[in-house]
Design a protein around this motif. Structure first.
Motif, PDB file in Angstrom:
ATOM      1  N   PHE A   1       0.833  -1.209   0.000  1.00  0.00           N
ATOM      2  CA  PHE A   1       0.000   0.000   0.000  1.00  0.00           C
ATOM      3  C   PHE A   1       0.865   1.254   0.000  1.00  0.00           C
ATOM      4  CE2 PHE A   1      -2.931   2.947   2.476  1.00  0.00           C
ATOM      5  CZ  PHE A   1      -3.634   3.318   1.341  1.00  0.00           C
ATOM      6  N   ALA A   2       1.954   1.218   0.771  1.00  0.00           N
ATOM      7  CA  ALA A   2       2.886   2.343   0.773  1.00  0.00           C
ATOM      8  C   ALA A   2       3.540   2.502  -0.597  1.00  0.00           C
ATOM      9  CB  ALA A   2       3.952   2.142   1.852  1.00  0.00           C
ATOM     10  N   GLY A   3       3.816   1.384  -1.269  1.00  0.00           N
ATOM     11  CA  GLY A   3       4.397   1.451  -2.602  1.00  0.00           C
ATOM     12  C   GLY A   3       3.459   2.092  -3.605  1.00  0.00           C
ATOM     13  N   VAL A   4       2.184   1.729  -3.554  1.00  0.00           N
ATOM     14  CA  VAL A   4       1.194   2.333  -4.453  1.00  0.00           C
ATOM     15  C   VAL A   4       1.119   3.844  -4.225  1.00  0.00           C
ATOM     16  CG1 VAL A   4      -1.255   2.436  -5.032  1.00  0.00           C
ATOM     17  CG2 VAL A   4      -0.153   0.226  -4.680  1.00  0.00           C
ATOM     18  N   LEU A   5       1.068   4.248  -2.966  1.00  0.00           N
ATOM     19  CA  LEU A   5       0.993   5.677  -2.648  1.00  0.00           C
ATOM     20  C   LEU A   5       2.251   6.419  -3.089  1.00  0.00           C
ATOM     21  CD1 LEU A   5      -0.621   5.507   0.912  1.00  0.00           C
ATOM     22  CD2 LEU A   5      -1.740   6.100  -1.252  1.00  0.00           C
ATOM     23  N   ALA A   6       3.402   5.777  -2.970  1.00  0.00           N
ATOM     24  CA  ALA A   6       4.656   6.418  -3.382  1.00  0.00           C
ATOM     25  C   ALA A   6       4.689   6.621  -4.893  1.00  0.00           C
ATOM     26  CB  ALA A   6       5.843   5.576  -2.928  1.00  0.00           C
ATOM     27  N   ILE A   7       4.336   5.587  -5.656  1.00  0.00           N
ATOM     28  CA  ILE A   7       4.295   5.705  -7.115  1.00  0.00           C
ATOM     29  C   ILE A   7       3.281   6.761  -7.524  1.00  0.00           C
ATOM     30  CG2 ILE A   7       3.679   4.508  -9.242  1.00  0.00           C
ATOM     31  CD1 ILE A   7       6.323   3.582  -8.252  1.00  0.00           C
ATOM     32  N   MET A   8       2.113   6.747  -6.898  1.00  0.00           N
ATOM     33  CA  MET A   8       1.059   7.707  -7.221  1.00  0.00           C
ATOM     34  C   MET A   8       1.531   9.131  -6.973  1.00  0.00           C
ATOM     35  SD  MET A   8      -2.529   8.321  -5.231  1.00  0.00           S
ATOM     36  CE  MET A   8      -1.576   9.084  -3.890  1.00  0.00           C
ATOM     37  N   THR A   9       2.073   9.386  -5.795  1.00  0.00           N
ATOM     38  CA  THR A   9       2.479  10.746  -5.440  1.00  0.00           C
ATOM     39  C   THR A   9       3.611  11.237  -6.331  1.00  0.00           C
ATOM     40  OG1 THR A   9       1.954  10.153  -3.154  1.00  0.00           O
ATOM     41  CG2 THR A   9       3.077  12.242  -3.516  1.00  0.00           C
ATOM     42  N   GLY A  10       4.593  10.375  -6.574  1.00  0.00           N
ATOM     43  CA  GLY A  10       5.713  10.794  -7.395  1.00  0.00           C
ATOM     44  C   GLY A  10       5.326  11.100  -8.831  1.00  0.00           C
ATOM     45  N   ASP A  11       4.316  10.386  -9.357  1.00  0.00           N
ATOM     46  CA  ASP A  11       3.926  10.575 -10.758  1.00  0.00           C
ATOM     47  C   ASP A  11       2.937  11.708 -10.965  1.00  0.00           C
ATOM     48  OD1 ASP A  11       5.575   8.570 -11.478  1.00  0.00           O
ATOM     49  OD2 ASP A  11       4.028   7.153 -12.107  1.00  0.00           O
ATOM     50  N   ILE A  12       2.248  12.122  -9.928  1.00  0.00           N
ATOM     51  CA  ILE A  12       1.269  13.200 -10.092  1.00  0.00           C
ATOM     52  C   ILE A  12       1.935  14.452 -10.647  1.00  0.00           C
ATOM     53  CG2 ILE A  12      -0.177  14.844  -8.820  1.00  0.00           C
ATOM     54  CD1 ILE A  12      -1.084  12.538  -7.060  1.00  0.00           C
ATOM     55  N   GLY A  13       3.095  14.817 -10.071  1.00  0.00           N
ATOM     56  CA  GLY A  13       3.771  16.032 -10.509  1.00  0.00           C
ATOM     57  C   GLY A  13       4.239  15.953 -11.951  1.00  0.00           C
ATOM     58  N   THR A  14       4.846  14.821 -12.330  1.00  0.00           N
ATOM     59  CA  THR A  14       5.378  14.688 -13.684  1.00  0.00           C
ATOM     60  C   THR A  14       4.262  14.545 -14.714  1.00  0.00           C
ATOM     61  OG1 THR A  14       7.298  13.575 -12.724  1.00  0.00           O
ATOM     62  CG2 THR A  14       7.009  13.424 -15.103  1.00  0.00           C
ATOM     63  N   LEU A  15       3.279  13.682 -14.429  1.00  0.00           N
ATOM     64  CA  LEU A  15       2.176  13.514 -15.374  1.00  0.00           C
ATOM     65  C   LEU A  15       1.366  14.799 -15.520  1.00  0.00           C
ATOM     66  CD1 LEU A  15       0.850   9.921 -14.558  1.00  0.00           C
ATOM     67  CD2 LEU A  15       2.025  10.677 -16.623  1.00  0.00           C
ATOM     68  N   GLY A  16       1.144  15.499 -14.417  1.00  0.00           N
ATOM     69  CA  GLY A  16       0.415  16.770 -14.502  1.00  0.00           C
ATOM     70  C   GLY A  16       1.117  17.761 -15.407  1.00  0.00           C
ATOM     71  N   LYS A  17       2.427  17.846 -15.314  1.00  0.00           N
ATOM     72  CA  LYS A  17       3.202  18.744 -16.180  1.00  0.00           C
ATOM     73  C   LYS A  17       3.115  18.309 -17.636  1.00  0.00           C
ATOM     74  CE  LYS A  17       7.814  20.775 -16.719  1.00  0.00           C
ATOM     75  NZ  LYS A  17       7.970  20.452 -18.157  1.00  0.00           N
ATOM     76  N   LEU A  18       3.287  17.013 -17.890  1.00  0.00           N
ATOM     77  CA  LEU A  18       3.218  16.521 -19.266  1.00  0.00           C
ATOM     78  C   LEU A  18       1.822  16.698 -19.853  1.00  0.00           C
ATOM     79  CD1 LEU A  18       5.316  13.232 -18.927  1.00  0.00           C
ATOM     80  CD2 LEU A  18       6.011  15.379 -19.994  1.00  0.00           C
ATOM     81  N   PHE A  19       0.792  16.438 -19.054  1.00  0.00           N
ATOM     82  CA  PHE A  19      -0.574  16.630 -19.534  1.00  0.00           C
ATOM     83  C   PHE A  19      -0.825  18.091 -19.903  1.00  0.00           C
ATOM     84  CE2 PHE A  19      -2.447  12.800 -16.991  1.00  0.00           C
ATOM     85  CZ  PHE A  19      -1.687  11.959 -17.777  1.00  0.00           C
ATOM     86  N   SER A  20      -0.388  19.004 -19.050  1.00  0.00           N
ATOM     87  CA  SER A  20      -0.616  20.436 -19.327  1.00  0.00           C
ATOM     88  C   SER A  20       0.119  20.881 -20.581  1.00  0.00           C
ATOM     89  CB  SER A  20      -0.164  21.271 -18.124  1.00  0.00           C
ATOM     90  OG  SER A  20       1.234  21.185 -17.928  1.00  0.00           O
ATOM     91  N   GLU A  21       1.320  20.367 -20.803  1.00  0.00           N
ATOM     92  CA  GLU A  21       2.061  20.734 -22.012  1.00  0.00           C
ATOM     93  C   GLU A  21       1.391  20.171 -23.262  1.00  0.00           C
ATOM     94  OE1 GLU A  21       5.985  19.338 -21.302  1.00  0.00           O
ATOM     95  OE2 GLU A  21       6.548  21.058 -20.045  1.00  0.00           O
ATOM     96  N   ALA A  22       0.856  18.958 -23.166  1.00  0.00           N
ATOM     97  CA  ALA A  22       0.131  18.391 -24.303  1.00  0.00           C
ATOM     98  C   ALA A  22      -1.130  19.190 -24.606  1.00  0.00           C
ATOM     99  CB  ALA A  22      -0.226  16.933 -24.017  1.00  0.00           C
ATOM    100  N   ILE A  23      -1.813  19.655 -23.573  1.00  0.00           N
ATOM    101  CA  ILE A  23      -3.029  20.457 -23.759  1.00  0.00           C
ATOM    102  C   ILE A  23      -2.690  21.808 -24.381  1.00  0.00           C
ATOM    103  CG2 ILE A  23      -4.896  21.620 -22.520  1.00  0.00           C
ATOM    104  CD1 ILE A  23      -4.725  19.262 -20.481  1.00  0.00           C
ATOM    105  N   GLU A  24      -1.598  22.424 -23.931  1.00  0.00           N
ATOM    106  CA  GLU A  24      -1.196  23.714 -24.486  1.00  0.00           C
ATOM    107  C   GLU A  24      -0.769  23.595 -25.949  1.00  0.00           C
ATOM    108  OE1 GLU A  24       1.836  25.202 -21.933  1.00  0.00           O
ATOM    109  OE2 GLU A  24       0.430  25.979 -20.433  1.00  0.00           O
ATOM    110  N   ALA A  25      -0.272  22.416 -26.351  1.00  0.00           N
ATOM    111  CA  ALA A  25       0.178  22.218 -27.730  1.00  0.00           C
ATOM    112  C   ALA A  25      -0.965  21.836 -28.672  1.00  0.00           C
ATOM    113  CB  ALA A  25       1.261  21.141 -27.772  1.00  0.00           C
TER     114      ALA A  25
END
Length: 289
Positions: free
Chosen positions: A157-181
């Protein structure tokens, strides 16, 4: 008709006059280039010296590595029951990567629209969401794993939360850049018909960015299968926990079994991910009937 590949003398002179800095660079530009190269070379040498890099240690370590590899042969889990335990841990690792990536994508998806310049509410909200993503992305997944282990305890469960938290920042940035493009023409067409802001995003932006976002999520799932192995070593569940235990007890033949299992898992997920990304891209480029 044959055309000569050479320029006429007058054309060459015209090019030289228009781009004199290319044909005859100034001494200042040359000195600046030389200075940058010299600085980088000096920094490289200083880094080697400061970190006590030694070719002697590398050469002696290669010999030791050969001895270690010899001790890992032949791969042997020890017993059939232990091999089944390893398989269960491998499935747990894949589940950690899948659930963590999926949760991160679901949370980052709306944040990406808020953080994108062409779909945000206002500049203040965009600035705040961008800084939030920067803050989350600035902390490595391994550190998030250590933090979540102290919050929810050891286990997957801690592993799932760690992967989730770490990826939110990177995926959010990539998603926003794709939307802006995204291309503005479909949005402008919806605006011309009196479409609302929500309709502009739903029918003008979303169809363009969904294949890109799906490809990014699949790539992160593939990458997180490796990350979930690493965070398992610190106690976040999965096969990494068994790998650390076998290394600690010097069970090198069992270590080789675990390494082979991890390599096969990564190769299979990589092949499936490539096929799915190709399918998404091909579907998005297929002309509408």
């Amino acid at each position: 008709m044959n055309h000569s590949s050479k320029l006429a003398p007058c054309d060459v002179q015209a090019l030289k006059s228009r781009h004199a800095e290319v044909f005859a660079p100034s001494w200042a530009n040359r000195a600046a280039t030389f200075g940058i190269v010299a600085f980088l070379a000096g920094l490289f040498v200083f880094g080697f010296w400061r970190l006590e890099f030694s070719f002697t240690k590398v050469l002696s370590g290669i010999g030791q590595l050969g001895v270690l590899v010899w001790m890992m042969l032949p791969p042997d889990p020890g017993s059939w029951a232990r091999f089944l335990i390893f398989l269960n841990a491998l499935a747990e690792t894949v589940a950690i990567a899948f659930l963590g990536t999926l949760l991160a994508a679901l949370i980052a998806f709306p944040i990406g629209f808020v953080a994108a310049r062409n779909t945000t509410v206002n500049r203040l909200v965009r600035f705040a969401s961008r800084r939030l993503l920067d803050g989350i992305r600035g902390v490595d997944t391994l550190i998030w794993a250590l933090l979540w282990i102290n919050v929810v305890g050891l286990g997957p469960f801690a592993g799932v939360l760690a992967i989730m938290t770490g990826d939110i920042g990177t995926l959010g940035k990539l998603f926003s850049e794709a939307i802006e493009a995204a291309d503005r023409k479909p949005v402008e067409a919806i605006v011309s018909t009196g479409g609302t802001r929500l309709q502009q995003i739903r029918f003008g932006v979303l169809p363009q960015v969904l294949p890109v976002i799906a490809g990014q999520v699949l790539y992160f799932f593939e990458s997180n299968t490796r990350s979930s192995t690493i965070i398992g070593i610190v106690g976040a569940g999965g096969i990494g926990l068994h790998l650390a235990e076998q290394i600690r007890t010097l069970e090198w033949q069992a270590v080789s079994v675990l390494v082979i299992m991890i390599l096969i898992m990564v190769a299979v997920i990589d092949a499936v991910s490539i096929r799915l990304r190709t399918a998404f891209i091909g579907h998005s480029q297929r002309p509408a009937k």
